[in-house]
Design a protein around this motif. Structure first.
Motif, short mmCIF file in Angstrom:
data_model
loop_
_atom_site.label_atom_id
_atom_site.label_comp_id
_atom_site.label_asym_id
_atom_site.label_seq_id
_atom_site.Cartn_x
_atom_site.Cartn_y
_atom_site.Cartn_z
N ASP A 178 44.20 36.78 22.85
CA ASP A 178 43.39 35.66 23.32
C ASP A 178 43.27 35.69 24.84
N ARG A 179 42.47 34.79 25.34
CA ARG A 179 42.15 34.78 26.77
C ARG A 179 43.40 34.57 27.63
N VAL A 180 44.30 33.73 27.16
CA VAL A 180 45.51 33.46 27.94
C VAL A 180 46.32 34.73 28.13
N VAL A 181 46.51 35.48 27.05
CA VAL A 181 47.28 36.72 27.12
C VAL A 181 46.58 37.73 28.02
N ALA A 182 45.26 37.84 27.87
CA ALA A 182 44.50 38.81 28.65
C ALA A 182 44.61 38.53 30.15
N LEU A 183 44.56 37.27 30.53
CA LEU A 183 44.62 36.92 31.95
C LEU A 183 46.04 36.97 32.50
N ALA A 184 47.02 36.67 31.65
CA ALA A 184 48.40 36.62 32.13
C ALA A 184 49.03 38.01 32.24
N THR A 185 48.61 38.93 31.40
CA THR A 185 49.29 40.23 31.33
C THR A 185 49.35 40.98 32.66
N PRO A 186 48.25 41.14 33.41
CA PRO A 186 48.37 41.89 34.67
C PRO A 186 49.28 41.21 35.69
N ALA B 263 51.34 30.11 38.96
CA ALA B 263 50.20 29.48 39.63
C ALA B 263 48.98 30.39 39.62
N ARG B 264 49.19 31.69 39.78
CA ARG B 264 48.08 32.64 39.75
C ARG B 264 47.42 32.67 38.37
N ILE B 265 48.24 32.67 37.33
CA ILE B 265 47.70 32.66 35.96
C ILE B 265 46.88 31.40 35.73
N ALA B 266 47.40 30.26 36.20
CA ALA B 266 46.68 29.00 36.03
C ALA B 266 45.34 29.03 36.73
N ARG B 267 45.30 29.59 37.93
CA ARG B 267 44.03 29.65 38.66
C ARG B 267 43.03 30.53 37.92
N ASP B 268 43.51 31.63 37.34
CA ASP B 268 42.61 32.49 36.56
C ASP B 268 42.09 31.76 35.32
N LEU B 269 42.97 31.03 34.64
CA LEU B 269 42.57 30.31 33.44
C LEU B 269 41.57 29.21 33.76
N ASP B 270 41.77 28.55 34.88
CA ASP B 270 40.92 27.41 35.24
C ASP B 270 39.67 27.82 36.00
N GLY B 271 39.57 29.12 36.31
CA GLY B 271 38.39 29.60 37.02
C GLY B 271 38.37 29.27 38.49
N ARG B 272 39.56 28.99 39.05
CA ARG B 272 39.63 28.69 40.47
C ARG B 272 39.83 29.98 41.25
N PRO B 273 39.37 30.05 42.50
CA PRO B 273 39.55 31.27 43.29
C PRO B 273 41.02 31.52 43.59
N VAL B 274 41.37 32.79 43.64
CA VAL B 274 42.73 33.20 43.96
C VAL B 274 42.80 33.54 45.45
N SER B 275 43.80 33.02 46.13
CA SER B 275 43.92 33.24 47.56
C SER B 275 44.36 34.66 47.85
N ARG B 276 44.22 35.08 49.11
CA ARG B 276 44.67 36.41 49.50
C ARG B 276 46.16 36.57 49.29
N LYS B 277 46.90 35.49 49.51
CA LYS B 277 48.34 35.54 49.29
C LYS B 277 48.64 35.90 47.85
N ASP B 278 47.87 35.35 46.89
CA ASP B 278 48.09 35.63 45.48
C ASP B 278 47.72 37.05 45.10
N GLN B 279 46.85 37.68 45.89
CA GLN B 279 46.37 39.01 45.56
C GLN B 279 47.24 40.13 46.14
N ARG B 280 48.34 39.75 46.80
CA ARG B 280 49.19 40.77 47.41
C ARG B 280 49.77 41.70 46.34
#
Length: 257
Positions: free
Chosen positions: A84-92, A240-257
């Motif tokens: 499901d979508r949750v697993v797909a977004l959380a895995t990486p 927090a990163r997974i939540a932002r992906d699920l909710d469609g919010r932008p991920v900050s540069r800090k989260d992309q490290r």
């Protein structure tokens, strides 16, 4: 002459499947939505939905009062092998956390007083902590479970634990939940599996009907006490990163490290 819609399902079994199949391309539906999609009377929809919720095939989002597919349906659907979508977004995100801290990572969803594991990422180290996807574990003795129980309000928390958790154990559990609410993460120092510690955190998404969370597990050794300092903020940031992906919010540069 019957006034029944010719497309309306005839048998009780057909009606039950019609309600469940209404969710195939819709993540969340209200009673009126199901009524429009199936042609069933709202009273019939109410009865079927109530039964489906009782058996875990549907869950109600307390914020929207709408319904989505529940864990029992997901457990059956695992036989098909889809994620499901949750697993797909959380895995990486979990893979990154696992690699950076040499831990085994889990994604879990709260179901009453149990955690159902939706995904796991093995530690890249030589020693692995094994737990199968789809398995159920007590929420009261696991880090991710305590983190998710801490998200419940006091009335709902007591509804779930009163009479089911022994008074002495309940006192300890409530103290740990209070600590989790204060710091934002929950810890397990070997209470569930001897020699295995873990840190858990809520995934603060607004799109999931039941609380979901993640945890990172590692073996308790004298030389890894530093994990208690480095791991909690890392787990909280990953959640927090997974939540932002699920909710469609932008991920900050800090989260992309």
């Amino acid at each position: 002459m019957s006034t029944k819609d010719e497309k309306s399902p005839e048998s009780l079994t057909d009606r039950v499947f019609a309600v469940l199949l209404a969710f195939v391309d819709a993540p969340e539906l209200g009673i009126s939505d199901i009524h429009r999609r199936t042609g069933l009377d709202k009273s019939v929809v109410h009865r079927i939905v109530r039964s489906a919720v009782a058996h875990g095939f549907l869950v109600q989002n307390p914020r929207t009062r709408s319904y989505s597919v529940g864990l029992r349906a997901w457990e059956i659907g695992r036989g098909y092998g889809g994620a499901d979508r949750v697993v797909a977004l959380a895995t990486p995100v979990l893979e990154e956390l696992s690699k950076e801290h040499q831990v085994t990572c889990y994604l879990g969803r709260l179901d009453d007083l149990e955690i159902v594991y939706l995904a796991l990422i093995d530690s890249p180290g030589p020693i692995r902590i094994v737990q199968e996807v789809g398995s159920r574990v007590p929420a009261t003795t696991t880090a991710v479970g305590r983190a998710l129980l801490a998200e419940l309000d006091d009335a709902e928390l007591h509804r779930r634990i009163d009479g089911r958790v022994a008074p002495a154990d309940q006192e300890r559990l409530l103290a740990k939940i209070a600590e989790s609410r204060a710091v934002g993460t929950a810890v397990n120092r070997g209470e569930f599996t001897t020699g295995v510690a873990s840190v858990g955190a809520l995934v603060p998404s607004t799109t999931t009907p039941e609380p979901i969370g993640i945890s990172a597990a590692f073996l308790l050794f004298d030389d890894n006490e530093g994990m208690w300092t480095s791991l909690p903020p890392a787990v909280q940031e990953a959640a927090a990163r997974i939540a932002r992906d699920l909710d469609g919010r932008p991920v900050s540069r800090k989260d992309q490290r």
